[in-house]
Every structure is written in C-alpha cells, then in structure tokens.
Design an enzyme around this catalytic site. Structure first.
Site, PDB file in Angstrom:
ATOM      1  N   ASP A  31       2.231   2.048   3.400  1.00 22.10           N
ATOM      2  CA  ASP A  31       3.135   1.052   4.006  1.00 22.10           C
ATOM      3  C   ASP A  31       4.592   1.447   3.798  1.00 22.10           C
ATOM      4  O   ASP A  31       5.446   1.159   4.629  1.00 22.10           O
ATOM      5  CB  ASP A  31       3.008  -0.325   3.328  1.00 22.10           C
ATOM      6  CG  ASP A  31       1.639  -0.935   3.430  1.00 22.10           C
ATOM      7  OD1 ASP A  31       0.866  -0.515   4.295  1.00 22.10           O
ATOM      8  OD2 ASP A  31       1.361  -1.852   2.625  1.00 22.10           O
ATOM      9  N   HIS A  88       0.881  -1.173   0.000  1.00 18.52           N
ATOM     10  CA  HIS A  88       0.000   0.000   0.000  1.00 18.52           C
ATOM     11  C   HIS A  88       0.917   1.221   0.000  1.00 18.52           C
ATOM     12  O   HIS A  88       1.987   1.180   0.623  1.00 18.52           O
ATOM     13  CB  HIS A  88      -0.822   0.131   1.282  1.00 18.52           C
ATOM     14  CG  HIS A  88      -1.804  -0.957   1.566  1.00 18.52           C
ATOM     15  ND1 HIS A  88      -1.470  -2.081   2.239  1.00 18.52           N
ATOM     16  CD2 HIS A  88      -3.139  -1.042   1.305  1.00 18.52           C
ATOM     17  CE1 HIS A  88      -2.559  -2.841   2.382  1.00 18.52           C
ATOM     18  NE2 HIS A  88      -3.578  -2.238   1.824  1.00 18.52           N
TER      19      HIS A  88
HETATM   20  C1  XLS Z   1      -8.097  -6.450   4.146  1.00 17.69           C
HETATM   21  C2  XLS Z   1      -7.566  -6.645   2.831  1.00 17.69           C
HETATM   22  C3  XLS Z   1      -6.384  -5.757   2.485  1.00 17.69           C
HETATM   23  C4  XLS Z   1      -6.168  -5.715   0.995  1.00 17.69           C
HETATM   24  C5  XLS Z   1      -5.317  -4.600   0.508  1.00 17.69           C
HETATM   25  O1  XLS Z   1      -8.855  -7.243   4.671  1.00 17.69           O
HETATM   26  O2  XLS Z   1      -7.244  -7.998   2.656  1.00 17.69           O
HETATM   27  O3  XLS Z   1      -5.251  -6.161   3.158  1.00 17.69           O
HETATM   28  O4  XLS Z   1      -5.624  -6.913   0.539  1.00 17.69           O
HETATM   29  O5  XLS Z   1      -5.791  -3.368   0.865  1.00 17.69           O
END
Ligand code: XLS
Ligand code: NI
Ligand code: NI
Length: 439
Positions: free
Chosen positions: A105, A102
């Site tokens: 991140d 992300h």
């Molecule tokens: C949350 C999601 C998230 C997505 C990316 O439950 O899995 O981690 O994969 O934003």
C-alpha cells in the site's frame, strides 16, 4: 501538504445537538468512560488500503475517485510519497490516533525481491519522519501476500516453496518495518491460504506449510525483540473458495495444533464473521473464551449480498453487543479499532472519506457508552451467574474438577425421583433489555 483535503477543516467534537455533518456528535476523545478516555478505549485506526489506495474500480469498471496521487498511473516512489502526504494530511484533519498498512500500500511497485526490499525501506524512512512530525501512530502492519500474480495458489500454502520464500521475505521485511515504526501488532490475513478446488489441493500438506510459516514468524518476532502482538485475521472465503482460517474457533484449533496458542491471537472482522455464518459478537466471545482476542477490523457487510463489502459500520445494536464483550474481555491492550472499510463507489469526493470515518467513530463512541452502562449493572452477567450457579458446588463442581467419574455422576442421577425441571432461558426478556440499552 497534499492540497487534496484543504477544503475540509479539522473535525471537531461538537456534541449530539450539532447539525454539522463534518463534526463528531459522540466521539469525544478526552471523555472519560470507566476510568479511561474514549481515545484510549477505542484506539481508532484508519486503514491505508481502502482509504488511499483504492481508486473506486470494481470488476465492471474503472476507478472514479480521481485522487491526485493516482494520476501518475505508475505507482512509483513519487506517487507513493504523494499518497503518504495525503494520508498524513487526512490523519491530521480526522484526528484519530492510529493507522494500519500493507507493505505494498505504501511503497512503489517492485517486481524483483531486491527491488521489494529497497522500495519498502525507502518509504519506511519517509513514514517514520511523517509519524514523528504528525504524531499518528502505527496500530499494525501486514504484508500483502495475495494481490501479486505470484500468489495465485497462495503464499505459504503454495505448492511451490519458492513462492512461500518470497512471502517469507515480504513478511520478514514488513514485520521489521512494523517493529521499527513502533507498531502495536502485526497481522496475517491468509488471503489465498486455502483452495479454489480441492481436486488439485493437498490440504494436509498445505496446513503443515502454514503452521511452519507461522512458527517462523513468531520465532523472528522474538529474535528482533518485537514486543507487539501477532494476530491472524479469520475469514471463511473470498477470494478463495475455502480459507483455512475460516473463523475464530478454527483458528484456535489450528494454533493449538502447532503449539502457537499462547503466541498468536486474532484480528476479528465483522464482515468476515457474517460471511462465516457467525455473528460479530460470537467471534469476540469465542476469542475471549480461548484467550486469543487481539484487535478488530470494524466494518459491515450487506445482508442482501454475500460478500465482503467492507462498508462502514452503522448498526448500533450489533456494535454495542460486540463492545460489551470486548470490554468484558478486558478491552483493547495492543489492539484497536481499525476501519477496514471503504466508502461506496459513488462516494467519489474527498469529503466522503470523512463522512465514512466520522460515522464509524461516532458509532463506536455510542457503543462504548452503551456497553459501559451494561457493565455498570451487568444484568447479563448476573443472569448468567445465577443460571450456572449449580456448577459451583455439589455434583457440578465434582464433575468439572474430575473428582467424580461417569459412574458416580450416573449414580447421582439415579438418586433423583424425577427428571430435572426445564428452566427458562428468558431470551425475550434479555433481548428487551438490550433494546432498551441501545441509544
Ligand atoms: C480482507 C481483509 C484484509 C486484511 C488485511 O478481506 O480484511 O483487508 O484486513 O490484509
Ligand atoms: Ni481486514
Ligand atoms: Ni475483509
């Protein structure tokens, strides 16, 4: 080098006989399966968020993980770079080909829109250099449009268009960064694109906003020449009570409504499938049926509690079945196997991050071998072909093609002297077949 992983030697394939917990027993990247290497089939990715960002905190207590890059307390550029060093050091030792992230991140914290753009650009330069040096590739990028308090009422579905505009800025920047870093895909997970209470929510209006937002993302993808895929990640709830992208079937209906079904696919997560009351393989097969299969966020939930625990997968039967349907749909093209999974809070050592990923990769390798064996004889396909053979000719084919209308089909039924006999679905026989394949 970060130093944090120095005591872990690069993880090697040692074979099923090995007793070394820090070695692959089944994941042999160069092993050929159905004409492709395991590495090419599985396209394994490590996710940045659970692996390097999470410090182990939960709603009842602080983070026990003690990663050195968290020690600065402030997520500034220095901390972001220390985390980046550690991440690529980890990738080198694990040897998986891809990673996912992300925007927030990887970058230093930003409050203002201008700061956001500047901080992301700064770290993307560094990521690009790291990727060049270490050879780890980007599977997909995504914008985090759910953590910051500005998103309490959603991003594109927010009642305030200025919030949606901030989300648009994040997505634009992150899509461009993903493009620049050679990513194969771009994910939109609608974290808070739903509602906590229907009492204060204009559902129709919010879905219009979401549809238009998605269309803008697709337009921009073409404008910048991004050749990767765009995927929505379905999830029924958590953190919201209801999320609009609740499962693959719902997402397909939504895409159709906005004319985007040829442009956008899905990133399926097993833990989200089970939260929605579906099985993992159901979601894969629905995506195949609609032609929107994209990528997988591998993980698992805990059957005894109903939330997104994001545990590393370890169910060989479930994973074998999912892998069979993935291969039947043609396998991964731009997608891959991202571990959207985190070690448990008590697994607080650097080493535990390796155990989680090694277990996950070995599981995928075994599932792939099992699925390839299933495809070789394709007992399931042969069974289904025989079961539906009636639809290939006669009244079945006439019904499907539209050449027979309701009256004609009814007339065909009247010609029969008795009611059609029931035919066994042989469920137990097929379940036994799967049990015997899984090894
Ligand atoms: C949350 C999601 C998230 C997505 C990316 O439950 O899995 O981690 O994969 O934003
Ligand atoms: Ni996910
Ligand atoms: Ni999830």
């Amino acid at each position: 080098m970060s130093g944090y992983f120095d005591h872990i030697d690069p993880i090697k394939y040692e074979g099923a006989e090995s007793e070394n917990p820090l070695a692959f027993k089944y994941y042999d990247p160069k092993k050929l399966v159905m004409g492709k290497t395991m590495e090419e089939h599985l396209r394994v990715a490590v996710c940045y968020w659970h692996t390097f960002c999470w410090d182990g905190a939960d709603v009842f207590g602080g983070g026990p993980f003690n990663r050195p890059w968290h020690a600065r307390k402030k997520n500034d550029q220095k901390a972001a770079e220390a985390k980046l060093d550690a991440a690529f050091d980890f990738f080198d030792r694990l040897g998986q080909p891809f990673f996912c992230f992300h925007d927030v991140d990887v970058m230093a914290n930003a409050e203002t829109p201008k700061e956001h753009v500047k901080n992301l650009a700064k770290i993307v330069d560094k990521i690009e250099a790291k990727m060049e040096k270490h050879g780890t590739k980007l599977l997909w990028g995504t914008a985090n449009n759910f953590s910051h308090p500005r998103y309490i009422a959603g991003a594109s579905t927010n009642p305030n268009p200025d919030v949606a505009a901030f989300a648009a800025l994040q997505v634009k920047e992150c899509l461009e960064a993903t493009h620049r870093l050679g990513g194969s895909g771009y994910v939109l997970w609608g974290g808070r694109e739903g509602y906590d209470s229907i009492l204060n929510t204009n559902v129709g209006q919010e879905m219009e906003q979401l549809g238009r937002f998605l269309a803008m993302v697709v337009e921009h993808k073409h404008k910048i020449g991004f050749k990767g895929d765009i995927w929505i990640e379905p999830k029924p709830h958590e953190p919201t009570k209801h999320q609009y992208d609740r499962d693959v079937g719902t997402v397909y209906g939504f895409l159709k409504q906005y004319g985007l079904e040829k442009e956008v696919g899905v990133n399926i997560e097993p833990n989200h499938a089970t939260l929605a009351g579906n099985s993992f393989e159901h979601e894969v097969e629905m995506a195949n049926a609609f032609g929107i299969f994209g990528s997988i966020d591998f993980n698992r939930g805990d059957p005894q509690n109903g939330w997104d625990t994001d545990q590393f997968p370890n169910d060989l039967r479930e994973t074998t079945l999912a892998m069979y349907y993935i291969l039947k749909g043609g396998g991964f093209v731009n997608g891959g196997s991202n571990f959207d999974a985190k070690v448990r809070r008590q697994s607080c050592d650097a080493e535990d991050l390796f155990h989680g990923h090694i277990g996950g990769m070995d599981l995928l390798a075994r599932a792939l071998i099992n699925a390839a064996e299933m495809i070789e004889t394709d007992t399931l396909q042969a069974f289904k072909d025989a079961r539906y053979a009636g639809w290939k000719s006669g009244i079945g084919a006439e019904m499907l093609s539209g050449s027979a209308n309701l009256e004609e089909v009814a007339a065909h039924a009247l010609k029969g002297n008795s009611s059609p006999d029931p035919v066994s679905g042989r469920q137990e026989m097929l379940e036994n077949y799967i049990t015997n394949i899984v090894k």
